[in-house]
Design a protein around this motif. Structure first.
Motif, mmCIF file in Angstrom:
data_model
loop_
_atom_site.group_PDB
_atom_site.id
_atom_site.type_symbol
_atom_site.label_atom_id
_atom_site.label_comp_id
_atom_site.label_asym_id
_atom_site.label_seq_id
_atom_site.Cartn_x
_atom_site.Cartn_y
_atom_site.Cartn_z
ATOM 1 N N ILE A 38 -20.151 6.742 17.170
ATOM 2 C CA ILE A 38 -18.848 6.336 16.627
ATOM 3 C C ILE A 38 -18.621 4.848 16.855
ATOM 4 C CG2 ILE A 38 -16.360 6.613 16.917
ATOM 5 C CD1 ILE A 38 -16.906 9.595 17.442
ATOM 6 N N LYS A 41 -20.695 2.891 14.393
ATOM 7 C CA LYS A 41 -20.123 2.930 13.048
ATOM 8 C C LYS A 41 -18.938 1.977 12.945
ATOM 9 C CE LYS A 41 -17.538 4.613 9.549
ATOM 10 N NZ LYS A 41 -17.138 3.469 8.774
ATOM 11 N N TRP A 48 -20.731 6.632 6.924
ATOM 12 C CA TRP A 48 -21.093 7.756 7.780
ATOM 13 C C TRP A 48 -22.464 8.315 7.418
ATOM 14 C CZ3 TRP A 48 -18.605 8.522 12.099
ATOM 15 C CH2 TRP A 48 -17.270 8.139 12.202
ATOM 16 N N VAL A 67 -20.947 13.857 13.905
ATOM 17 C CA VAL A 67 -20.303 12.658 14.447
ATOM 18 C C VAL A 67 -18.947 12.450 13.775
ATOM 19 C CG1 VAL A 67 -20.513 10.171 14.751
ATOM 20 C CG2 VAL A 67 -22.523 11.612 14.998
ATOM 21 N N TYR A 68 -18.880 12.626 12.469
ATOM 22 C CA TYR A 68 -17.627 12.457 11.739
ATOM 23 C C TYR A 68 -16.605 13.520 12.136
ATOM 24 C CZ TYR A 68 -14.368 12.006 7.862
ATOM 25 O OH TYR A 68 -13.235 11.845 7.122
ATOM 26 N N TYR A 71 -15.094 12.484 15.372
ATOM 27 C CA TYR A 71 -14.225 11.334 15.143
ATOM 28 C C TYR A 71 -12.877 11.772 14.570
ATOM 29 C CZ TYR A 71 -12.513 6.997 13.119
ATOM 30 O OH TYR A 71 -11.736 5.926 12.786
ATOM 31 N N CYS A 75 -9.226 11.513 16.486
ATOM 32 C CA CYS A 75 -8.209 10.637 15.915
ATOM 33 C C CYS A 75 -6.851 11.327 15.767
ATOM 34 C CB CYS A 75 -8.655 10.125 14.553
ATOM 35 S SG CYS A 75 -9.882 8.815 14.653
#
Length: 76
Positions: A38, A41, A48, A67-68, A71, A75
């Motif tokens: 993350i 990125k 992504w 990973v997304y 994230y 968030c």
């Protein structure tokens, strides 16, 4: 390939502040590798789908979807 932070720094200063999931499965990959991806990125601005998964991760190669997902959850 450079790393933003080393493994020990991520594990000692960032991972303790990440909330643990209340439901569902625990992450199969180490959290420091997810955090490293993350940070990479966010630092480089790469999309992504184009995360360099083979050179960023040492133990288990992660998909960009995993990973997304982390994230997005963090968030909220």
């Amino acid at each position: 390939m450079y790393k933003l932070l080393d493994k020990d720094t991520i594990e000692m200063e960032i991972v303790p502040y990440i909330p643990l999931p209340k439901r569902g499965f625990a992450p199969t990959a180490p959290l420091y590798e997810i955090v490293n991806a993350i940070l990479y990125k966010l630092k480089t601005g790469v999309q992504w789908e184009y995360l360099p998964s083979s050179s960023l991760f040492s133990q288990k190669v992660l998909s960009w979807q995993l990973v997304y997902l982390h994230y997005r959850i963090w968030c909220r």
